[in-house]
Motif scaffolding. Structure first.
Motif, PDB file in Angstrom:
ATOM      1  N   LYS A 163      17.861  68.808  55.045  1.00  0.00           N
ATOM      2  CA  LYS A 163      17.364  68.355  56.490  1.00  0.00           C
ATOM      3  C   LYS A 163      18.483  67.729  57.392  1.00  0.00           C
ATOM      4  N   ILE A 164      18.954  66.889  56.831  1.00  0.00           N
ATOM      5  CA  ILE A 164      20.184  66.123  57.639  1.00  0.00           C
ATOM      6  C   ILE A 164      21.322  67.279  57.905  1.00  0.00           C
ATOM      7  N   ARG A 165      21.824  68.092  56.964  1.00  0.00           N
ATOM      8  CA  ARG A 165      22.804  69.123  57.162  1.00  0.00           C
ATOM      9  C   ARG A 165      22.458  70.042  58.171  1.00  0.00           C
ATOM     10  N   ASP A 166      21.228  70.466  58.182  1.00  0.00           N
ATOM     11  CA  ASP A 166      20.608  71.566  58.989  1.00  0.00           C
ATOM     12  C   ASP A 166      20.075  70.751  60.260  1.00  0.00           C
ATOM     13  N   SER A 167      20.117  69.662  60.550  1.00  0.00           N
ATOM     14  CA  SER A 167      19.428  69.046  61.657  1.00  0.00           C
ATOM     15  C   SER A 167      20.376  69.331  63.029  1.00  0.00           C
ATOM     16  N   ASN A 168      19.731  69.334  64.283  1.00  0.00           N
ATOM     17  CA  ASN A 168      20.127  69.291  65.491  1.00  0.00           C
ATOM     18  C   ASN A 168      19.885  68.146  66.174  1.00  0.00           C
ATOM     19  N   GLU A 169      20.334  67.913  67.633  1.00  0.00           N
ATOM     20  CA  GLU A 169      20.215  66.710  68.014  1.00  0.00           C
ATOM     21  C   GLU A 169      18.824  66.466  68.389  1.00  0.00           C
ATOM     22  N   SER A 170      17.616  67.165  68.322  1.00  0.00           N
ATOM     23  CA  SER A 170      16.426  66.957  68.647  1.00  0.00           C
ATOM     24  C   SER A 170      15.771  66.435  67.084  1.00  0.00           C
ATOM     25  N   SER A 171      16.439  66.481  66.102  1.00  0.00           N
ATOM     26  CA  SER A 171      15.859  66.039  64.667  1.00  0.00           C
ATOM     27  C   SER A 171      15.842  64.608  64.653  1.00  0.00           C
ATOM     28  N   PRO A 172      14.930  63.997  63.750  1.00  0.00           N
ATOM     29  CA  PRO A 172      15.009  62.331  63.403  1.00  0.00           C
ATOM     30  C   PRO A 172      16.375  62.270  62.640  1.00  0.00           C
ATOM     31  N   TYR A 173      16.776  63.500  61.943  1.00  0.00           N
ATOM     32  CA  TYR A 173      17.540  63.257  60.783  1.00  0.00           C
ATOM     33  C   TYR A 173      18.969  63.317  61.380  1.00  0.00           C
ATOM     34  N   TYR A 174      19.136  63.849  62.562  1.00  0.00           N
ATOM     35  CA  TYR A 174      20.572  64.127  63.160  1.00  0.00           C
ATOM     36  C   TYR A 174      21.533  63.001  63.061  1.00  0.00           C
ATOM     37  N   ARG A 175      20.992  61.644  63.630  1.00  0.00           N
ATOM     38  CA  ARG A 175      22.053  60.430  63.334  1.00  0.00           C
ATOM     39  C   ARG A 175      22.447  60.223  62.021  1.00  0.00           C
ATOM     40  N   LEU A 176      21.975  60.760  61.003  1.00  0.00           N
ATOM     41  CA  LEU A 176      22.309  60.543  59.467  1.00  0.00           C
ATOM     42  C   LEU A 176      23.556  61.436  59.302  1.00  0.00           C
ATOM     43  N   LYS A 177      23.796  62.630  60.245  1.00  0.00           N
ATOM     44  CA  LYS A 177      25.123  63.452  59.565  1.00  0.00           C
ATOM     45  C   LYS A 177      26.185  62.594  59.298  1.00  0.00           C
ATOM     46  N   ASN A 228      30.385  49.864  42.070  1.00  0.00           N
ATOM     47  CA  ASN A 228      30.974  50.316  43.309  1.00  0.00           C
ATOM     48  C   ASN A 228      29.787  51.173  43.947  1.00  0.00           C
ATOM     49  N   TYR A 229      29.089  52.383  42.892  1.00  0.00           N
ATOM     50  CA  TYR A 229      28.024  53.024  43.499  1.00  0.00           C
ATOM     51  C   TYR A 229      26.870  52.254  44.094  1.00  0.00           C
ATOM     52  N   VAL A 230      26.512  51.179  43.410  1.00  0.00           N
ATOM     53  CA  VAL A 230      25.313  50.321  43.825  1.00  0.00           C
ATOM     54  C   VAL A 230      25.539  49.739  45.211  1.00  0.00           C
ATOM     55  N   ARG A 231      27.028  49.169  45.152  1.00  0.00           N
ATOM     56  CA  ARG A 231      27.145  48.977  46.662  1.00  0.00           C
ATOM     57  C   ARG A 231      27.256  49.845  47.849  1.00  0.00           C
ATOM     58  N   ARG A 232      27.701  50.873  47.358  1.00  0.00           N
ATOM     59  CA  ARG A 232      27.582  52.004  48.356  1.00  0.00           C
ATOM     60  C   ARG A 232      26.144  52.459  48.639  1.00  0.00           C
ATOM     61  N   THR A 233      25.166  52.461  47.670  1.00  0.00           N
ATOM     62  CA  THR A 233      23.922  52.851  47.868  1.00  0.00           C
ATOM     63  C   THR A 233      23.116  51.787  48.607  1.00  0.00           C
ATOM     64  N   ILE A 234      23.433  50.386  48.306  1.00  0.00           N
ATOM     65  CA  ILE A 234      22.568  49.477  49.210  1.00  0.00           C
ATOM     66  C   ILE A 234      23.060  49.486  50.829  1.00  0.00           C
ATOM     67  N   LYS A 235      24.247  49.778  50.866  1.00  0.00           N
ATOM     68  CA  LYS A 235      24.807  50.009  52.337  1.00  0.00           C
ATOM     69  C   LYS A 235      24.332  51.136  52.901  1.00  0.00           C
ATOM     70  N   LEU A 236      24.233  52.344  52.113  1.00  0.00           N
ATOM     71  CA  LEU A 236      23.683  53.328  52.855  1.00  0.00           C
ATOM     72  C   LEU A 236      22.026  53.390  53.083  1.00  0.00           C
ATOM     73  N   ILE A 237      21.404  52.792  52.468  1.00  0.00           N
ATOM     74  CA  ILE A 237      20.097  52.250  52.461  1.00  0.00           C
ATOM     75  C   ILE A 237      19.799  51.453  53.794  1.00  0.00           C
ATOM     76  N   GLU A 238      20.744  50.410  53.984  1.00  0.00           N
ATOM     77  CA  GLU A 238      20.809  49.614  55.132  1.00  0.00           C
ATOM     78  C   GLU A 238      20.887  50.526  56.336  1.00  0.00           C
ATOM     79  N   ASN A 239      21.839  51.604  56.314  1.00  0.00           N
ATOM     80  CA  ASN A 239      22.124  52.491  57.287  1.00  0.00           C
ATOM     81  C   ASN A 239      20.849  53.560  57.829  1.00  0.00           C
ATOM     82  N   ILE A 240      20.482  53.883  56.807  1.00  0.00           N
ATOM     83  CA  ILE A 240      19.222  54.952  56.885  1.00  0.00           C
ATOM     84  C   ILE A 240      18.280  54.294  57.895  1.00  0.00           C
TER      85      ILE A 240
END
Length: 124
Positions: free
Chosen positions: A63-77, A112-124
């Motif tokens: 959904k993120i990959r296929d999103s366009n500017e009108s999609s709620p997922y677009y900002r996650l690209k 390292n992956y846990v740190r990245r996951t926590i940061k990602l969750i905060e950004n989503i």
């Protein structure tokens, strides 16, 4: 901790490991198991209007990959590569891999992956 629901319990497991990592193979497997459900959980909470019950991380990535500017997922690209890398890391330890119990886990790499996951969750 015992009264937390799935998402909160998984996220708490990640946070506890990150602040106090232990090098026990069963515990490390449990920590890895929490990564994907935590990412899926934040999608289910934040995008509850757009997510179906039978959709999982691979579906969210598409959904993120296929999103366009009108999609709620677009900002996650901008995070798509990070999401895919974390997902790929988890796959080798997933039960769909027939040898997943034999794959050694590096606690340093996992942290390292846990740190990245926590940061990602905060950004989503």
């Amino acid at each position: 901790f015992e009264m937390l629901n799935g998402f909160n319990k998984d996220l708490m497991t990640l946070r506890r490991f990150y602040s106090d990592p232990k090098d026990n193979s069963l515990y490390l497997r449990e920590v890895i198991r929490c990564i994907r459900p935590s990412i899926e959980g934040i999608f289910r909470l934040k995008y509850y209007n757009y997510v179906k019950d039978n959709e999982w991380l691979g579906d969210f990535i598409a959904k993120i990959r296929d999103s366009n500017e009108s999609s709620p997922y677009y900002r996650l690209k901008e995070y798509i590569n990070e999401i895919e890398e974390i997902n790929d890391y988890c796959k080798q330890y997933h039960h769909s891999n027939p040898n997943y119990l034999e794959v050694n886990i590096s606690s340093i790499e996992l942290k390292n992956y846990v740190r990245r996951t926590i940061k990602l969750i905060e950004n989503i």
